[in-house]
Design a protein around this motif. Structure first.
Motif, PDB file in Angstrom:
ATOM      1  N   LEU A   1       0.948  -1.347  -0.268  1.00  0.00           N
ATOM      2  CA  LEU A   1       0.233   0.260   0.096  1.00  0.00           C
ATOM      3  C   LEU A   1       1.219   1.551   0.236  1.00  0.00           C
ATOM      4  N   VAL A   2       0.667   1.823  -1.053  1.00  0.00           N
ATOM      5  CA  VAL A   2       1.329   3.677  -0.949  1.00  0.00           C
ATOM      6  C   VAL A   2       0.609   4.299  -0.200  1.00  0.00           C
ATOM      7  N   ILE A   3      -0.918   4.844   0.013  1.00  0.00           N
ATOM      8  CA  ILE A   3      -1.271   5.589   0.200  1.00  0.00           C
ATOM      9  C   ILE A   3      -3.210   5.339   0.089  1.00  0.00           C
ATOM     10  N   ARG A   4      -4.262   5.701   1.140  1.00  0.00           N
ATOM     11  CA  ARG A   4      -5.389   5.670   1.804  1.00  0.00           C
ATOM     12  C   ARG A   4      -5.969   6.538   1.676  1.00  0.00           C
ATOM     13  N   GLN A   5      -7.054   6.675   1.419  1.00  0.00           N
ATOM     14  CA  GLN A   5      -8.001   7.924   1.003  1.00  0.00           C
ATOM     15  C   GLN A   5      -9.286   7.629   1.360  1.00  0.00           C
ATOM     16  N   GLU A   6      -9.760   8.216   2.195  1.00  0.00           N
ATOM     17  CA  GLU A   6     -11.396   8.164   2.506  1.00  0.00           C
ATOM     18  C   GLU A   6     -12.077   8.968   2.083  1.00  0.00           C
ATOM     19  N   ALA A   7     -12.758   8.398   1.624  1.00  0.00           N
ATOM     20  CA  ALA A   7     -14.042   9.316   0.461  1.00  0.00           C
ATOM     21  C   ALA A   7     -14.819  10.576   1.098  1.00  0.00           C
ATOM     22  N   TYR A   8     -14.710  10.430   2.839  1.00  0.00           N
ATOM     23  CA  TYR A   8     -15.636  11.369   3.571  1.00  0.00           C
ATOM     24  C   TYR A   8     -14.432  12.868   3.944  1.00  0.00           C
ATOM     25  N   LYS A   9     -13.826  12.449   3.502  1.00  0.00           N
ATOM     26  CA  LYS A   9     -12.354  13.620   3.529  1.00  0.00           C
ATOM     27  C   LYS A   9     -12.378  14.068   2.562  1.00  0.00           C
ATOM     28  N   GLN A  10     -12.021  15.916   3.039  1.00  0.00           N
ATOM     29  CA  GLN A  10     -11.765  16.107   1.849  1.00  0.00           C
ATOM     30  C   GLN A  10     -10.467  16.579   1.567  1.00  0.00           C
ATOM     31  N   GLN A  11      -9.431  16.342   2.456  1.00  0.00           N
ATOM     32  CA  GLN A  11      -8.319  16.731   2.478  1.00  0.00           C
ATOM     33  C   GLN A  11      -7.443  15.558   2.039  1.00  0.00           C
ATOM     34  N   ASN A  12      -6.430  16.014   1.310  1.00  0.00           N
ATOM     35  CA  ASN A  12      -6.193  15.180  -0.369  1.00  0.00           C
ATOM     36  C   ASN A  12      -5.094  14.218   1.312  1.00  0.00           C
ATOM     37  N   ALA A  13      -4.765  12.933   1.202  1.00  0.00           N
ATOM     38  CA  ALA A  13      -4.286  12.575   1.638  1.00  0.00           C
ATOM     39  C   ALA A  13      -2.612  12.798   1.223  1.00  0.00           C
ATOM     40  N   THR A  14      -1.387  12.025   2.072  1.00  0.00           N
ATOM     41  CA  THR A  14       0.017  12.460   1.791  1.00  0.00           C
ATOM     42  C   THR A  14       1.013  11.580   2.854  1.00  0.00           C
ATOM     43  N   GLU A  15       1.391  11.018   2.217  1.00  0.00           N
ATOM     44  CA  GLU A  15       2.795   9.785   2.331  1.00  0.00           C
ATOM     45  C   GLU A  15       4.059  10.513   2.217  1.00  0.00           C
ATOM     46  N   ASN A  16       4.853  11.191   2.788  1.00  0.00           N
ATOM     47  CA  ASN A  16       6.199  11.504   2.158  1.00  0.00           C
ATOM     48  C   ASN A  16       6.119  12.290   1.062  1.00  0.00           C
ATOM     49  N   ARG A  17       6.591  11.543   0.166  1.00  0.00           N
ATOM     50  CA  ARG A  17       6.937  12.241  -1.966  1.00  0.00           C
ATOM     51  C   ARG A  17       5.069  12.226  -1.788  1.00  0.00           C
ATOM     52  N   PHE A  18       4.932  11.097  -1.235  1.00  0.00           N
ATOM     53  CA  PHE A  18       3.229  10.689  -1.967  1.00  0.00           C
ATOM     54  C   PHE A  18       2.458  11.309  -1.794  1.00  0.00           C
ATOM     55  N   SER A  19       1.507  12.109  -2.769  1.00  0.00           N
ATOM     56  CA  SER A  19       0.244  12.542  -2.259  1.00  0.00           C
ATOM     57  C   SER A  19      -0.769  12.286  -3.609  1.00  0.00           C
TER      58      SER A  19
END
Lengths: 115, 112
Positions: B47-65
């Motif tokens: 897994l690189v990154i995860r986004q919950e649909a109910y969250k408006q804020q974009n997910a970020t993981e170090n160099r990955f967004s």
């Protein structure tokens, strides 16, 4: 480290000769999945176990069976492998329900060759 | 039913540069999750990154967004400062109704 282990990593079987692939996990997850992934394609879900409950995908051939004797282990049995069954088989686990998304943890896969 | 579309079968980027992988999806679920998974050659999918649909804020993981556009049903992955170890097949994945739905993948090549 907690992980998903698949054995063997490479398996060669003859056309029509039954074969069993093994998956074990130390994550204590209650859900285990088997996927088939052919070259350069997305993984295709074959079936999954939610605890002891078996859930088969509608388009999974009857040739594919699975067993889950306990929480840690899950087996994929191919009763009569055909040439079209040559693929990478991925085992994955997840913990559900949880307070966040049901992300899955994948094993390294078993590459099956059918001769 | 859910569908996930990745329209870029292959992408390449110079080392240290930034690359964006595209993904669109469709779902009838009101509660769902989106992921980017990475599958390096001959190695396991992670897994690189995860986004919950109910969250408006974009997910970020170090160099990955991610750039999550819910109305447009778009979920792109941006990799900054690309490294040789980023070379892999990247799958955009949606989760809903107890099932992962994978896109067809984008093979990312890093050019030294």
């Amino acid at each position: 480290d907690a992980m998903v282990i698949q054995n063997p990593r490479y398996q060669v079987t003859q056309f029509g000769k039954p074969v069993t692939l093994s998956c074990s996990q130390t994550l204590n997850h209650n859900v285990m999945y088997w996927y088939q992934q052919k070259s350069s394609q997305a993984p295709k879900l074959l079936f999954h176990y939610y605890d002891k409950d078996f859930n088969n995908e509608a388009d999974t051939p009857d040739n594919f069976q699975s067993r889950r004797p306990n929480t840690s282990f899950c087996f994929l049995d191919i009763r009569s492998p055909g040439l079209g069954d040559a693929a990478m088989y991925l085992c994955a686990t997840s913990n559900a329900p949880t307070g966040f998304a049901y992300e899955q943890y994948f094993g390294p896969g078993t590459r099956l060759t059918v001769t | 039913a859910q569908t996930v579309t990745q329209s870029q079968p292959e992408m390449s980027v110079q080392e240290a540069e930034t690359v964006t992988l595209s993904c669109t999806y469709d779902t009838s679920e009101s509660d769902y999750y989106l992921f980017w998974y990475k599958q390096p050659p001959s190695r396991q999918m992670i897994l690189v990154i995860r986004q919950e649909a109910y969250k408006q804020q974009n997910a970020t993981e170090n160099r990955f967004s991610v750039n999550f556009q819910k109305a447009a049903k778009s979920f792109s992955l941006k990799i900054s400062d690309s490294q040789l170890g980023d070379a892999a097949m990247y799958f955009c994945v949606s989760f809903g109704n107890e099932k992962l739905t994978f896109g067809t993948g984008t093979r990312l090549t890093i050019i030294p």
